[in-house]
Design a protein around this motif. Structure first.
Motif, mmCIF file in Angstrom:
data_model
loop_
_atom_site.group_PDB
_atom_site.id
_atom_site.type_symbol
_atom_site.label_atom_id
_atom_site.label_comp_id
_atom_site.label_asym_id
_atom_site.label_seq_id
_atom_site.Cartn_x
_atom_site.Cartn_y
_atom_site.Cartn_z
ATOM 1 N N LYS A 28 0.813 -1.227 0.000
ATOM 2 C CA LYS A 28 0.000 0.000 0.000
ATOM 3 C C LYS A 28 0.846 1.278 0.000
ATOM 4 N N CYS A 29 1.870 1.302 0.848
ATOM 5 C CA CYS A 29 2.594 2.569 1.024
ATOM 6 C C CYS A 29 4.088 2.468 0.717
ATOM 7 N N ALA A 30 4.566 1.265 0.361
ATOM 8 C CA ALA A 30 5.987 1.036 0.068
ATOM 9 C C ALA A 30 6.888 1.230 1.286
ATOM 10 N N SER A 67 4.191 1.500 8.832
ATOM 11 C CA SER A 67 3.988 2.902 8.474
ATOM 12 C C SER A 67 2.515 3.273 8.301
ATOM 13 N N CYS A 68 1.774 2.476 7.519
ATOM 14 C CA CYS A 68 0.422 2.898 7.156
ATOM 15 C C CYS A 68 -0.671 2.074 7.840
ATOM 16 N N LEU A 69 -0.289 1.136 8.689
ATOM 17 C CA LEU A 69 -1.242 0.302 9.405
ATOM 18 C C LEU A 69 -2.015 -0.662 8.499
ATOM 19 N N HIS A 70 -1.537 -0.852 7.274
ATOM 20 C CA HIS A 70 -2.122 -1.884 6.416
ATOM 21 C C HIS A 70 -1.936 -3.252 7.071
ATOM 22 N N ARG A 71 -3.004 -4.064 7.042
ATOM 23 C CA ARG A 71 -2.954 -5.408 7.610
ATOM 24 C C ARG A 71 -3.438 -6.418 6.579
#
Ligand SMILES: [Zn+2]
Length: 166
Positions: A28-30, A67-71
């Motif tokens: 998502k955010c690299a 970093s972006c809380l992607h799970r």
């Protein structure tokens, strides 16, 4: 710093031994994300089946971005062990850098430090178990003395990408 006179004893760490954590590039955010074993599920599996290695490899994995809380979550029935991606989500590794016209990569800090000690050692020895270790299967360019300095510089670059505590 690497001790240039160091001797490295390969006691047979296999690629399987790095199942516990993969540092990957978040889709998502690299940013830096971790692929971790689901301990609760592993415990449940271990009560049913006693094949320890199988359980460790096939327990579901959690993806957690720092970093972006992607799970994300994945339970695989087949995995391809080895290679420069994580074995579950098949995401590119966080620790990956061009080196000697090839790519130098590591799954996690433990892998990177093992590689550093191995490459930095002038004298490499191994126990009988060491004949089957992941180090014995590394590509030739990593083993060549003439590439040592460049590889150690690349390892330093990768270490600089590791935040404290990861
Ligand atoms: Zn992210």
């Amino acid at each position: 710093m690497v001790n240039e006179n160091a001797r490295f004893l390969d006691t047979g760490t296999q690629v399987y031994d790095f199942y516990e954590e993969f540092l990957v590039v978040c889709p998502k955010c690299a940013g830096l994300a971790r692929v971790l074993i689901d301990r609760d599920e592993l415990e449940k599996m271990s009560k049913k089946k006693i094949d320890r290695l199988r359980n460790l490899l096939f327990a579901p994995r959690r993806l957690v971005c720092l970093s972006c809380l992607h799970r994300d979550y994945r339970k695989c029935t087949q995995i391809a062990v080895g290679g420069g991606v994580d074995w579950y989500f098949r995401l590119p590794l966080w620790l990956d850098v061009p080196c000697c016209g090839e790519r130098l990569w590591a799954y996690n800090r433990q892998y990177l430090e093992t590689l550093e000690n191995y490459v930095g050692a002038k004298l490499r020895e191994r126990t009988i178990e060491g004949r089957r270790s992941f180090l014995s299967k590394l590509p030739t360019w990593i083993k060549l003395a003439k590439n040592r300095a460049e590889i150690l510089r690349a390892i330093e670059k990768l270490k600089a990408k590791l935040p404290a505590g990861v």
